[in-house]
Design a protein around this motif. Sequence first.
Motif, PDB file in Angstrom:
ATOM      1  N   ARG A 873     -38.540  -3.138  22.748  1.00  0.00           N
ATOM      2  CA  ARG A 873     -37.467  -4.006  23.211  1.00  0.00           C
ATOM      3  C   ARG A 873     -37.460  -4.054  24.741  1.00  0.00           C
ATOM      4  N   GLY A 874     -37.359  -5.256  25.257  1.00  0.00           N
ATOM      5  CA  GLY A 874     -37.316  -5.449  26.705  1.00  0.00           C
ATOM      6  C   GLY A 874     -38.673  -5.540  27.367  1.00  0.00           C
ATOM      7  N   ALA A 875     -39.754  -5.262  26.605  1.00  0.00           N
ATOM      8  CA  ALA A 875     -41.095  -5.320  27.197  1.00  0.00           C
ATOM      9  C   ALA A 875     -41.504  -6.772  27.425  1.00  0.00           C
ATOM     10  N   ASP A 876     -42.213  -7.000  28.521  1.00  0.00           N
ATOM     11  CA  ASP A 876     -42.725  -8.335  28.827  1.00  0.00           C
ATOM     12  C   ASP A 876     -43.984  -8.564  27.994  1.00  0.00           C
ATOM     13  N   PRO A 877     -43.957  -9.494  27.056  1.00  0.00           N
ATOM     14  CA  PRO A 877     -45.136  -9.686  26.201  1.00  0.00           C
ATOM     15  C   PRO A 877     -46.370 -10.171  26.952  1.00  0.00           C
ATOM     16  N   THR A 878     -46.174 -10.679  28.162  1.00  0.00           N
ATOM     17  CA  THR A 878     -47.332 -11.140  28.931  1.00  0.00           C
ATOM     18  C   THR A 878     -47.990 -10.008  29.717  1.00  0.00           C
ATOM     19  N   LEU A 879     -47.353  -8.819  29.719  1.00  0.00           N
ATOM     20  CA  LEU A 879     -47.890  -7.713  30.510  1.00  0.00           C
ATOM     21  C   LEU A 879     -48.060  -6.432  29.708  1.00  0.00           C
ATOM     22  N   HIS A 880     -47.910  -6.500  28.398  1.00  0.00           N
ATOM     23  CA  HIS A 880     -48.082  -5.303  27.564  1.00  0.00           C
ATOM     24  C   HIS A 880     -49.548  -5.215  27.165  1.00  0.00           C
ATOM     25  N   ALA A 881     -50.220  -4.165  27.614  1.00  0.00           N
ATOM     26  CA  ALA A 881     -51.670  -4.089  27.462  1.00  0.00           C
ATOM     27  C   ALA A 881     -52.105  -3.917  26.015  1.00  0.00           C
ATOM     28  N   LEU A 888     -54.996  -5.635  23.829  1.00  0.00           N
ATOM     29  CA  LEU A 888     -55.972  -4.906  23.016  1.00  0.00           C
ATOM     30  C   LEU A 888     -55.858  -5.259  21.540  1.00  0.00           C
ATOM     31  N   SER A 889     -54.647  -5.295  21.042  1.00  0.00           N
ATOM     32  CA  SER A 889     -54.461  -5.570  19.616  1.00  0.00           C
ATOM     33  C   SER A 889     -54.980  -6.950  19.248  1.00  0.00           C
ATOM     34  N   ASP A 890     -54.677  -7.941  20.072  1.00  0.00           N
ATOM     35  CA  ASP A 890     -55.160  -9.295  19.792  1.00  0.00           C
ATOM     36  C   ASP A 890     -56.681  -9.331  19.679  1.00  0.00           C
ATOM     37  N   VAL A 891     -57.348  -8.730  20.644  1.00  0.00           N
ATOM     38  CA  VAL A 891     -58.812  -8.783  20.663  1.00  0.00           C
ATOM     39  C   VAL A 891     -59.389  -7.981  19.512  1.00  0.00           C
ATOM     40  N   ALA A 938     -60.666  -9.807  28.649  1.00  0.00           N
ATOM     41  CA  ALA A 938     -59.280  -9.384  28.439  1.00  0.00           C
ATOM     42  C   ALA A 938     -59.211  -7.956  27.915  1.00  0.00           C
ATOM     43  N   TRP A 939     -60.102  -7.615  26.960  1.00  0.00           N
ATOM     44  CA  TRP A 939     -60.092  -6.258  26.395  1.00  0.00           C
ATOM     45  C   TRP A 939     -60.422  -5.222  27.460  1.00  0.00           C
ATOM     46  N   VAL A 940     -61.423  -5.495  28.279  1.00  0.00           N
ATOM     47  CA  VAL A 940     -61.796  -4.562  29.349  1.00  0.00           C
ATOM     48  C   VAL A 940     -60.641  -4.398  30.329  1.00  0.00           C
ATOM     49  N   LEU A 941     -60.017  -5.502  30.719  1.00  0.00           N
ATOM     50  CA  LEU A 941     -58.920  -5.425  31.684  1.00  0.00           C
ATOM     51  C   LEU A 941     -57.748  -4.641  31.110  1.00  0.00           C
ATOM     52  N   ALA A 942     -57.368  -4.910  29.859  1.00  0.00           N
ATOM     53  CA  ALA A 942     -56.243  -4.177  29.255  1.00  0.00           C
ATOM     54  C   ALA A 942     -56.565  -2.686  29.150  1.00  0.00           C
ATOM     55  N   GLY A 954     -49.562   9.958  35.280  1.00  0.00           N
ATOM     56  CA  GLY A 954     -49.739  11.253  34.640  1.00  0.00           C
ATOM     57  C   GLY A 954     -49.242  11.276  33.215  1.00  0.00           C
ATOM     58  N   ARG A 955     -48.829  10.153  32.685  1.00  0.00           N
ATOM     59  CA  ARG A 955     -48.410  10.041  31.286  1.00  0.00           C
ATOM     60  C   ARG A 955     -48.824   8.666  30.777  1.00  0.00           C
ATOM     61  N   PRO A 956     -49.093   8.577  29.467  1.00  0.00           N
ATOM     62  CA  PRO A 956     -49.616   7.309  28.957  1.00  0.00           C
ATOM     63  C   PRO A 956     -48.584   6.192  28.994  1.00  0.00           C
ATOM     64  N   GLY A 957     -49.079   4.970  29.095  1.00  0.00           N
ATOM     65  CA  GLY A 957     -48.212   3.796  29.096  1.00  0.00           C
ATOM     66  C   GLY A 957     -49.032   2.548  28.856  1.00  0.00           C
ATOM     67  N   ASP A 958     -48.380   1.554  28.280  1.00  0.00           N
ATOM     68  CA  ASP A 958     -49.069   0.310  27.963  1.00  0.00           C
ATOM     69  C   ASP A 958     -48.611  -0.853  28.831  1.00  0.00           C
TER      70      ASP A 958
END
Length: 1006
Positions: A873-881, A888-891, A938-942, A954-958
């Motif tokens: 919720r609240g995530a920008d769908p154009t910037l979620h890797a 990544l999921s799309d590709v 796109a996959w490489v960039l994400a 220092g912690r994971p994020g998408d």
Amino acid sequence: MMSVPQEGGRWTGGRRSSTFTRLLRLGFTDPSAAERLLDAPGLSAVRADPLLLDALGAAADPDLALLGLVRLVEAQDDEAGRRELLDTLVAAKPLRDRLLGVLGASEALADHLARHAQDWRALVTYEPSDLHPGVEEFERGLADATDEVSLRVAYRRCLLSIAARDVCGTTDITETAAELADLATATLRAALAIARTAAPADAALCRIAVIAMGKCGGHELNYVSDVDVIFVAEAADGSGDEQKALQAATRLASHLMRICSDTTVEGTIWPVDANLRPEGRNGPLVRTLSSHLAYYQRWAKTWEFQALLKARPVAGDLELGEEYVEAVSPMVWQVSERENFVPDVQKMRKRVVANIPAGEKDRELKLGPGGLRDVEFAVQLLQLVHGRSDAALRSGTTLDALAALADGGYVGRVDAVQLDDAYRFLRTLEHRIQLYKLRRTHLVPEDDADLRRIGRSMGMRTEPITDLKRAWKRHTSVVRRLHEKLFYRPLLDAVAQLAPGETRLRADAARERLVALGYADPSAAMRHLEALASGVSRKAAIQRTLLPVLLGWFADSADPDAGLLNFRKVSDALGKTPWYLRLLRDEGAAAENLARILSAGRLAPDLLMRAPEAVALLGDVRGLEPRGHGQLAQETLAAVRRADDGEQAVTSARAVRRRELLRTAAADIIASYGTEDTPAVADQGALVDQVGAAVSDLTAATLDGTLRAVVRDGWGDTLPTRFAVIGMGRFGGHELSYGSDADVLFVHQPREGVSDHEAAQAANKVVSEMRRLLALPSSDPPLLIDADLRPEGKSGPLVRTLKSYEAYYRRWSLVWESQALLRAEPVAGDEELGRSFIELVDPLRYPAEGLGDDAVLEIRRLKARMESERLPRGADPTLHAKLGRGGLSDVEWTVQLLQLRHGWVEPGLRTTRTREALAAACAAELISAEDAATLDEAWVLASRVRNAVMLVRGRPGDTFPSDGRELGAVGRYLGYDPGHVGDMLDDYRRITRRARAVVEERFYDG
């Protein structure tokens, strides 16, 4: 044997004439030709006069000087003129030195004298005021010029006197450069006067001022250089038609430029370059003062304010010119407050160097490494940082500014003296090169004759070529060593004990400089510097040497504060270890690599702080090369065998993992950022593949070592059941990122004679103990095992037998499970059992005849539901890797659908790796090359974004960080210069938007 008489009769009895020998001794390279020239009519006085011969020998090129003299004598109108010239030459030493000095240094000025044979009289004598003439003196010399041709003749006549003073040593390099700038000023005024005379109506309509920029503005012009200018104009009466005034001023300015730049029978003077004006060559040639100010206040870039540092009104309406300089000056001295000011200036310098043709770089005197521009950029950078609060630094002349910086303590005195000496040498060399043919060049010639002439003109008479090359190399080395350190070294002096007589950089000036470098907490930075550089220990001495360079590398990062703090922590931990300081001092790239790693984010420094001795990796040429799975497994298992119990064994395995994660992260950071000697790696896909393979291999080795430790502690050498770990998801695809969990399935097969119950108990105990040991609190990064892709998900058993898997997949398997199994690959444990599992699932993931329509529809429904439900919720769908548009999921879902549909018939699709499968689909013409490239990009960039976020935070994020400094660090990792995070986000959206369009067509509609 009889000798053959030579032309001119200079052989007698096989012996050379005394004149020939004398000429050879005086430095003539072709004495025979010189003797023939001395036989020319009217030159007997020269041959007979030892003073004249000595004077010729004193010239930079005696042969050239004699040839020029012969041409000048022959050009006189009559015998009386020739006699007057030679008599004066014999009688007047000043004329002799000046004229022959010029003729021996400049072929172009010899040509001028041959065309204008009476101009030698300008060198007969100087009044005291002529020794250092100003603009007014040159204006008198140009006063009779009424057109382009006469102006050129008068200009060369004035240039003749400047060159004479120069080659005779009457003026030093700074005085010569100032005289050339004054002559340029007078010439611009004369050219404007000619233009006004030609268009009196235009002259009546406007006030126009010519602002000198660059070297002319700084009173340090070359013999042949573009003269940079800016034109500003207003209506003549202050209230007239502004548009008409600008049109009139534009015509006058254009005419002025043609007068100076056009080629005539007398050649050209120099090009007038107005490209430093607002908008460059795309902007109007002339603007009003208010238009200039509006542009600078709103649109100007950092380099434009740097250029304005040298602005000086020189011609036209000087009152208007002064108004212009007074108006723009405050903006010049506020530019250091701009975000990324220092990196912007340094990047511009690096771009200049990068644009030098490879074959010219080592001969480029102005723009090359250790050249004039390095000195000028370093000085200007310091002026712009400190000139805001210290008006004494606001000089447009490089050496005057350098002296002021030294006087104020902004530059160390020894450094300033060395840089001043090097700059004077390089400018003198530049002048001598240009003076020969009066051509604009900054390349040191390669021909020995040219080098000999230049060396002799600079006082090197014994071995002019050797001595010149040696001096040039020495001075460029000094500049290369000092030009960047110049900015940072005084920061250490501000906190260190200085030698008597040295001036300390004031604390407020040091903080000012640190802020300009991008430090958010300059006070803390000063404390770190004091702790690192104070004292008389060997450690402090070495760190004082290293820190000026390290500070520059920290400043090139998005978080200089963190870089300096982390260096202090590492130094505190290892500073007493001899190998550490020796490594940084002697291993070349080690110090820069360390600086890049310490300032690139949190992950790599945190890994390093847990085991600072891993710094040693940075000093080995091959220390950052990724290690293969075999090496990692061998070392991990050896560490496990040495341990006394399971907990100690897994601690050892996790320590290996920590060190190897550091190796991988360090290699990734350095390849992404580049170094001074090695550019950043351009193939982003190769970097993603390298990180994915390295982290996946490392995870597999850690799981295998943990499995061995658990089995040894509980059962000795043999577990009652054969046991294998199957990698899934990005783990099975060799595509793990730094923060990925290990998606796995566990499979076992009871050994002969062991009951199913006993085998199941043992297998479950192994899984439970592996998860416990890997989750124990530790300073090492956790390795989380995720088995949620198993049959029945979280509700199903953690481990099954091979038969149980077979029964489940035969009766209950869903299409999503077939899709998940596309990534299945054995990673640890019993290899034969792992192969058996793969044989079991191959028919599921590569179904014969491909997927049916219902299954394809089900996959599409699952993907659509995931898009609507799983995006946070609240995530920008154009910037979620991972889950965002074109991420990544799309590709991956698009590629996996191709594998499920066509893998049964296309062997290349039977791979767990996304990029390999995409390439195979393209080769099989299942997808166009253009669409495949779009998805791959796109996959490489994400993937790079996810790696960057983990390295930085220092912690994971998408998603991209919201913190500005962290976002800047992600941008630097992805190859964007400071201040360009907006471009990064725009590029990400553009690339993923294009990928999403391919997904819509290939996944949902295909």
